[in-house]
Design a protein around this motif. Structure first.
Motif, mmCIF file in Angstrom:
data_model
loop_
_atom_site.group_PDB
_atom_site.id
_atom_site.type_symbol
_atom_site.label_atom_id
_atom_site.label_comp_id
_atom_site.label_asym_id
_atom_site.label_seq_id
_atom_site.Cartn_x
_atom_site.Cartn_y
_atom_site.Cartn_z
ATOM 1 N N PRO A 122 6.750 0.468 -94.177
ATOM 2 C CA PRO A 122 6.493 0.251 -92.712
ATOM 3 C C PRO A 122 7.678 0.140 -91.859
ATOM 4 O O PRO A 122 8.761 0.311 -92.206
ATOM 5 N N ALA A 123 7.488 -0.093 -90.537
ATOM 6 C CA ALA A 123 8.564 -0.079 -89.501
ATOM 7 C C ALA A 123 9.885 -1.240 -89.778
ATOM 8 O O ALA A 123 9.327 -2.228 -90.654
ATOM 9 N N GLY A 124 10.683 -1.300 -89.345
ATOM 10 C CA GLY A 124 11.605 -2.509 -89.478
ATOM 11 C C GLY A 124 11.075 -3.408 -88.740
ATOM 12 O O GLY A 124 10.463 -3.279 -87.496
ATOM 13 N N LEU A 125 11.293 -4.813 -88.962
ATOM 14 C CA LEU A 125 10.918 -6.046 -88.194
ATOM 15 C C LEU A 125 12.047 -6.939 -87.970
ATOM 16 O O LEU A 125 12.940 -6.872 -88.712
ATOM 17 N N PHE A 126 11.862 -7.534 -86.987
ATOM 18 C CA PHE A 126 12.966 -8.642 -86.453
ATOM 19 C C PHE A 126 12.826 -9.992 -87.457
ATOM 20 O O PHE A 126 11.800 -10.446 -87.779
ATOM 21 N N GLY A 127 14.065 -10.073 -88.123
ATOM 22 C CA GLY A 127 14.199 -11.298 -88.707
ATOM 23 C C GLY A 127 13.419 -11.530 -90.014
ATOM 24 O O GLY A 127 12.705 -12.628 -90.321
ATOM 25 N N TYR A 128 12.969 -10.406 -90.687
ATOM 26 C CA TYR A 128 12.016 -10.601 -91.887
ATOM 27 C C TYR A 128 12.508 -9.839 -92.976
ATOM 28 O O TYR A 128 11.575 -9.121 -93.610
ATOM 29 N N SER A 129 13.650 -10.113 -93.520
ATOM 30 C CA SER A 129 14.048 -9.695 -94.896
ATOM 31 C C SER A 129 14.601 -8.466 -94.816
ATOM 32 O O SER A 129 14.541 -7.388 -94.021
ATOM 33 N N HIS A 130 15.257 -8.010 -95.960
ATOM 34 C CA HIS A 130 16.070 -6.702 -96.347
ATOM 35 C C HIS A 130 15.244 -6.003 -97.011
ATOM 36 O O HIS A 130 15.500 -4.806 -97.277
ATOM 37 N N LEU A 131 13.770 -6.195 -96.833
ATOM 38 C CA LEU A 131 12.820 -5.107 -97.207
ATOM 39 C C LEU A 131 12.409 -4.369 -95.837
ATOM 40 O O LEU A 131 11.855 -3.330 -95.856
ATOM 41 N N LEU A 132 12.527 -5.173 -94.775
ATOM 42 C CA LEU A 132 12.179 -4.466 -93.557
ATOM 43 C C LEU A 132 13.258 -4.501 -92.785
ATOM 44 O O LEU A 132 13.314 -4.723 -91.178
ATOM 45 N N GLY A 133 14.373 -3.811 -93.008
ATOM 46 C CA GLY A 133 15.558 -3.564 -92.216
ATOM 47 C C GLY A 133 16.859 -4.666 -92.082
ATOM 48 O O GLY A 133 17.864 -4.202 -91.701
ATOM 49 N N GLY A 134 16.497 -5.810 -92.390
ATOM 50 C CA GLY A 134 17.324 -6.756 -92.486
ATOM 51 C C GLY A 134 18.215 -6.934 -91.051
ATOM 52 O O GLY A 134 19.367 -7.463 -90.700
ATOM 53 N N TYR A 135 17.079 -6.631 -90.111
ATOM 54 C CA TYR A 135 17.663 -7.141 -88.554
ATOM 55 C C TYR A 135 17.756 -8.476 -88.378
ATOM 56 O O TYR A 135 16.847 -9.054 -88.621
ATOM 57 N N SER A 136 18.630 -9.047 -87.570
ATOM 58 C CA SER A 136 18.771 -10.252 -87.266
ATOM 59 C C SER A 136 17.637 -10.607 -86.205
ATOM 60 O O SER A 136 17.208 -9.864 -85.211
ATOM 61 N N GLY A 137 17.268 -11.743 -86.289
ATOM 62 C CA GLY A 137 16.020 -12.123 -85.503
ATOM 63 C C GLY A 137 16.264 -12.966 -84.275
ATOM 64 O O GLY A 137 17.341 -12.916 -83.736
ATOM 65 N N GLY A 138 15.228 -13.377 -83.634
ATOM 66 C CA GLY A 138 15.249 -13.759 -82.365
ATOM 67 C C GLY A 138 15.275 -15.166 -82.221
ATOM 68 O O GLY A 138 15.242 -15.724 -80.914
#
Length: 389
Positions: A122-138
């Motif tokens: 799926p797409a990358g998500l904010f703040g939701y693990s390194h399965l989903l991009g490892g993006y810093s959350g809000g």
């Protein structure tokens, strides 16, 4: 800056972390004015989401003021007040062009990890693990927002932060859950879970024309909140849900059933839910899908089961024979939030709904760890938490 960070099961901390910076010409940086704890954040809190790393900044329900923009970001300006969808989307790929932003093909740099687990990414998500991009959350003082021309939506000054914050996730998710039901006049919709998403699904079902909504939970404050929307309520600790729904629908079943619970069904609800919990604790299973099993059995023939509760892996003992022999339709997704933002913002603006009704607790980032604990334990009538950095 200050942010809430993950350090293991049940261990959320408010710490100082580096400020975000522009990394791509399409980025924006926002100063967070309001953020929330989502029910799916509790899956992280309870250690059920894989590929989390110590120090990851969590949170995906966020809004704030634009303070910096990359050279290629053209639709916003510094000073704009925006809500940020939890789904990160490029706006140009096969799926984004079709309105399925949560399946964006370009925004998950951890794509191969997701492919190994789910068959595709799926797409990358904010703040939701390194399965989903490892993006810093809000859940932080500042947030870097990639693809700023695609995600954030500018909100009118006359609306408060609390009225529009939930456009980031739970309002679109609850609305999508109801939309999946293809509601017709006279329909009865059953909703499992009267947490924030369930509350939005209940109200959305009525907005879309349902005659009756049956809400299933056991927390008194959540059941009362469902009743204020006009729902009939059932307490799963006091009555047999299948028997009661069949009684209320003259043996036919609900026209559509919404699973707004997902992987953490209450282990007290039934024997199968207790067995699920034991399996997960013993690493013999990944999820606790009691609600999904019950929703399938409670749905009428040729009805729809709408699934917006988060599941992570492989589900045991799903009564698929019931589903196929009775012609059920399953609809489910991580919400393509961008698809819903304009119409839902309009519904708020004209006064059809004020999503702030769901807020029960407010606090600061410093209070975040305690608020996580209260939300997880459903203590003190906690239904929804908003923090203002």
């Amino acid at each position: 800056m200050k942010a809430l960070t993950w350090h293991g099961k049940g261990d959320i901390r408010c710490e100082s972390v580096p400020d975000p910076a522009i990394e791509d010409e399409g980025d924006a940086i926002i100063k967070v004015t309001a953020c929330a704890i989502c029910g799916s954040d509790l899956h992280i809190y309870n250690g059920l989401i894989p590929a989390m790393e110590h120090g990851d900044v969590v949170g995906h329900e966020t809004m704030g003021e634009v303070v910096a923009l990359g050279k290629a970001a053209s639709k916003l300006k510094v000073g704009d007040r925006v809500v940020v969808p939890f789904t990160i989307a490029c706006g140009e790929c096969f799926f984004c062009q079709r309105g399925f932003h949560s399946a964006c093909e370009r925004t998950n740099p951890d794509r191969e990890k997701a492919v190994k687990m789910w068959g595709n990414s799926p797409a990358g998500l904010f703040g939701y693990s390194h399965l989903l991009g490892g993006y810093s959350g809000g859940q932080a003082e500042y947030l870097r927002v990639p693809h700023a021309d695609v995600g954030p939506i500018k909100v009118p000054e006359e609306l408060t932060d609390e009225q529009v914050l939930f456009l980031s996730d739970i309002f679109p998710t609850g609305y999508m859950a109801a939309e999946f039901c293809d509601i017709e006049s006279g329909d009865t919709i059953a909703v499992w879970g009267c947490g924030p998403v369930g509350q939005m699904a209940i109200r959305s079902a009525f907005l879309l024309g349902a005659e009756r909504v049956i809400a299933v939970d056991t927390v008194p404050e959540r059941l009362r909140l469902a009743e204020t929307a006009g729902a009939a309520t059932l307490d799963y600790m006091k009555e047999d849900i299948y028997d009661r729904i069949m009684e209320m629908t003259h043996g036919r079943g609900a026209d559509a059933c919404i699973d707004a619970v997902g992987t953490e069904a209450d282990s007290r609800a039934s024997l199968d839910s207790l067995v699920d919990r034991v399996k997960v604790a013993a690493y013999l299973g990944t999820d606790r899908p009691h609600v999904l099993r019950q929703a399938i059995h409670c749905c009428r023939n040729f009805g729809t089961v709408s699934i917006v509760g988060v599941y992570g892996g492989y589900l045991d003992k799903i009564p698929f024979g019931s589903a196929i022999n009775r012609g059920l339709t399953f609809r489910m997704a991580q919400t393509p939030v961008q698809r819903y933002l304009p119409v839902l913002l309009d519904r708020i603006r004209i006064g059809e709904i004020d999503p702030s009704f769901v807020i029960t607790h407010r606090g600061s980032l410093e209070e975040g760890p305690d608020l996580y604990q209260a939300f997880n334990k459903r203590a003190d009538g906690c239904v929804k938490v908003v923090m203002k950095p």
